[in-house]
Scaffold this active site. Structure first.
Site, mmCIF file in Angstrom:
data_model
loop_
_atom_site.group_PDB
_atom_site.id
_atom_site.type_symbol
_atom_site.label_atom_id
_atom_site.label_comp_id
_atom_site.label_asym_id
_atom_site.label_seq_id
_atom_site.Cartn_x
_atom_site.Cartn_y
_atom_site.Cartn_z
ATOM 1 N N GLY A 41 0.828 -1.197 0.000
ATOM 2 C CA GLY A 41 0.000 0.000 0.000
ATOM 3 C C GLY A 41 0.859 1.243 0.000
ATOM 4 N N GLY A 43 -0.926 4.398 0.035
ATOM 5 C CA GLY A 43 -1.780 5.509 0.436
ATOM 6 C C GLY A 43 -1.057 6.253 1.547
ATOM 7 C CG LEU A 44 -2.146 10.146 3.028
ATOM 8 C CD1 LEU A 44 -3.265 11.052 3.486
ATOM 9 C CD2 LEU A 44 -0.820 10.906 3.013
ATOM 10 C CG HIS A 267 -19.654 11.552 4.339
ATOM 11 N ND1 HIS A 267 -20.317 12.753 4.208
ATOM 12 C CD2 HIS A 267 -18.405 11.867 4.755
ATOM 13 C CE1 HIS A 267 -19.503 13.740 4.523
ATOM 14 N NE2 HIS A 267 -18.337 13.228 4.866
ATOM 15 N NE ARG A 338 -17.568 12.491 8.079
ATOM 16 C CZ ARG A 338 -16.393 12.269 7.524
ATOM 17 N NH1 ARG A 338 -15.960 11.036 7.348
ATOM 18 N NH2 ARG A 338 -15.637 13.275 7.146
ATOM 19 C CG LEU A 460 -6.770 12.469 5.643
ATOM 20 C CD1 LEU A 460 -6.675 13.852 4.999
ATOM 21 C CD2 LEU A 460 -6.392 11.406 4.615
#
Ligand SMILES: Cc1cc2nc3c(=O)[nH]c(=O)nc-3n(C[C@H](O)[C@H](O)[C@H](O)COP(=O)(O)OP(=O)(O)OC[C@H]3O[C@@H](n4cnc5c(N)ncnc54)[C@H](O)[C@@H]3O)c2cc1C
Length: 659
Positions: A41, A43-44, A267, A338, A460
């Site tokens: 991976g 991603g971040l 969401h 949410r 994040l």
């Protein structure tokens, strides 16, 4: 009942992480040079972990399915990243971020992990600023903040509506430096299809070169998966099309527990579904709720006229609008978490107040803010989101549409809840190690920090906390032992066995030679999941959902059609593997939802609600992490193992966003 050791250090919650770091074993710098770590991976979570481990001296093999790490799903993140810097001097603190996150997660998160997350949140901002991430700034030069749901302070750092992209560019720069230094080897367009376990420890992976189609073996001293969430199980979601759960499912089938799969985030602010040819839903960032007000008409006849298209939202005067979040939750208003906002939208639409032709939409209206601050201010904050909305719907939210009694009304957005994020994931202990020694999981693919509901701008934060600050410490506790182990050759018989099983699985799918495309079956899975395992769940619905998924599994096994050949690039074949895993995942979500006889966060069982329609938890019986253990076959029900939660610093109580 089987229990799990989550290896939470002793001591008060605020001291655990400091003590852990002070006393854990570290790997001698010379030994680091001999140790290989696979990070799946980019991603971040993956990119930050790979860069950090490389910088520390380990040899890193870093995999991703895209052609560049920069195309990971993380670039989709729009709104921002939280940190307890208290730049606004509005009363924020590490404790407050910790408290908000635990409360936001409906008291189903592991307390010790969340405290650590809040503690390292500030380091993340420093790290990213040092990398040159262009966070928004105030006129005077200090970093700007905005608010996200579930918090009464402004703690979200952002870069327009492109925060994920800018953060990933920062992580990518750090990663590239390590590639250049020879410490990280990148394998782009490679997909991990299985994990190799030897003597109970993760020792490597089998990955497919997506261009040649060939299977390849990779060995290492530890394997880290950072492969994102499982939202695409529902077919329609805000996730990137390539997001899949296959790596996590491979680990699950090899014995890694899967925790809290039923905690799926829906969401509230997404562009509503507008037809059955759609394959993707678009998020309108939660940050819009800073300035946008959510409403439906007060009168049913107005709603009916909106649905019939004989009236427009801007023709409805102020006194006939129901700002239902502000009405129900005066303290947090449009900034409730949410899960609460999504359920409230569903409740209004279920009662017939929906505002579009399907009756499944509510308004997000910027008129008040534009009148107060001007359109330019809105464009500065949300320019790209307004443009994105216009590109998709042909309506620009800043266009003046009407004036009633001296009040100017601008065209509102229409929004509706959609599948967005998955709080559940591979179970990890405090050290981010799964139930398989040597196998670690970070970022969205683990379950660790968000409980039953994630607050905005905290994915994040968690991904980068895991990658930059937590895993680089905790993995050393494991690797300290590994420096005396010889590296296992990929000629080992277990590698050959796992590779053969992977090839057999691919051949099996190709040999079905039925009539239905992968997408048509996936779409059907999505319908089942949304209908029976979606926003409102019941015992009967979940049982029916499981039955329907079983029937769909049969259809998949007998009627799947994969065009093209085994060799070379074959995207349909790759998607078929993903779908195979999504089907297993869908059932796992349903099992977990069925076993949890309470409502909490993203898991809403209609049988368990208060008179006001709020989620009703059962702390006496369900105050635990639900971990599922694979029983050797997709047809067998998994076994539930519980990790009891222990709270020391926070009093568990009913969530209140009203006052
Ligand atoms: C539209 C949208 C907006 C969002 N906005 C925000 C926001 O403002 N703030 C916030 O905090 N969160 C936000 N989120 C959530 C956040 O973006 C994600 O949770 C986060 O980016 C996940 O990061 P990750 O590194 O865990 O996984 P991902 O970014 O999903 O990366 C997964 C990586 O794994 C690789 N991979 C997957 N499977 C395999 C395999 N089998 N083999 C090899 N490689 C594999 C992929 O190639 C990729 O590199 C948003 C999400 C969406 C959908």
């Amino acid at each position: 009942m089987k229990t799990i050791n989550s290896r939470i250090p002793e001591g008060p919650v605020a001291e655990k992480w400091t003590n852990f770091k002070a006393h854990q074993r570290l790997v001698n710098p010379k030994n680091k040079l001999k140790l290989d770590v696979i990070v799946v991976g980019t991603g971040l979570a993956g990119a930050s972990a790979a860069a950090s481990l490389g910088e520390m001296g380990f040899n890193v093999l870093n995999f991703c399915i895209q052609d560049s790490p920069r195309r990971a799903h993380s670039i989709a993140a729009q709104g921002g990243i939280n940190a307890a810097k208290n730049y606004q001097n509005d009363g924020d603190s590490i404790y407050r971020l910790f408290y908000d996150t635990v409360k936001g997660g409906d008291y189903r998160a592991r307390e010790a992990n969340v405290y650590r997350l809040a503690e390292v949140s500030n380091n993340i901002i420093d790290q990213c600023v040092a990398q040159g991430v262009p966070f928004a700034r105030e006129y005077g030069g200090t970093l700007a903040n905005r608010s996200f749901g579930g918090a009464q302070v402004s703690r979200t750092f952002y870069a327009k509506g492109q925060t994920g992209q800018q953060l990933l560019l920062g992580a990518y720069s750090a990663l590239s430096a390590q590639v250049q230094a020879g410490k990280v080897k990148l394998y782009t367009r490679y997909e991990m299809l299985d994990v190799v376990i030897i003597d109970g420890r993760a020792r490597g992976i089998i990955a497919k070169n997506l261009i040649t189609g060939k299977l390849e073996r990779f060995s290492a001293n530890a394997v880290v998966i950072a492969t994102g969430g499982y939202g695409n199980t529902y077919f329609l979601s805000t996730n990137a099309m390539g997001c899949n759960v296959s790596a996590a499912m491979a680990c699950y089938r090899k014995g890694a527990y899967f925790a809290n799969p039923c905690y799926v985030q829906i969401h509230p602010t997404c562009i509503p579904v507008h037809g059955d040819k759609q394959s993707k839903l678009t998020l309108m960032s939660e940050s819009l709720r800073n300035d946008g007000r959510i409403w439906v008409p007060k009168k049913l006849e107005d709603a009916k006229a909106l649905q019939a298209g004989t009236k427009q939202g801007w023709e409805i005067p102020e006194e006939d609008r129901d700002y239902y979040l502000e009405r129900r939750y005066p303290a947090f208003g449009n900034l409730v978490p949410r899960d609460v906002a999504s359920r409230a939208a569903k409740e209004r639409c279920d009662k017939g107040f929906g505002v579009n032709n399907t009756g499944l939409a509510v308004f997000l209206d910027f008129s008040e803010s534009i009148n107060r601050l001007g359109l330019d201010a809105m464009k500065q904050r949300y320019g790209n989101l307004f443009d994105m909305y216009e590109e998709i719907t042909d309506v620009y939210p800043g266009d003046l549409a009407n004036e009633i009694n001296g009040v100017k009304y601008y065209k509102p957005m229409m929004i509706f809840p959609a599948i967005h994020y998955t709080m559940g994931g591979i179970w990890v202990d405090y050290e981010l190690q799964t139930s398989i020694p040597g196998l670690f999981a970070i970022g969205e693919c683990n379950f660790s920090d968000h409980g039953a509901n994630r607050l905005g701008a905290s994915a994040l934060m968690q991904g980068l906390a895991d990658g930059y600050f937590v895993l680089p410490y905790t993995i050393q506790n494991y690797l300290a032992d590994q420096s005396i182990w010889p590296r296992i050759s990929t000629d080992h018989e277990e590698f050959a066995k796992v590779e053969k099983a992977t090839e057999d699985r691919i051949q099996h799918l190709l040999n079905i030679k039925g009539k239905r495309s992968v997408d048509s079956i996936h779409k059907e899975l999505g319908h089942i999941c949304w209908e029976y395992i979606g926003m409102g769940r019941t015992k009967e619905g979940l049982e029916l959902g499981i039955k329907k998924i079983d029937e769909l599994r049969k259809e998949f096994e007998t009627n799947l059609f994969i065009p093209g050949s085994r060799d070379g690039l074959n995207i349909e074949l790759d998607k078929a593997v993903h779908l195979d895993d999504f089907i297993t995942m869908g059932k796992l979500i349903a099992y977990d939802a069925l076993s949890r006889n309470e409502s909490c966060g993203g898991h809403f069982r209609e049988e368990y609600q208060t008179e006001e329609g709020e989620a009703k938890r059962d702390d006496e019986n369900y105050f635990y992490v639900g971990c599922w253990e694979y029983q050797g076959s997709d047809d067998k029900a998994p076994e539930l193992i519980k990790e009891p939660l222990e709270y020391e610093a926070i009093k568990v109580q009913t969530r209140n966003y009203k006052n």
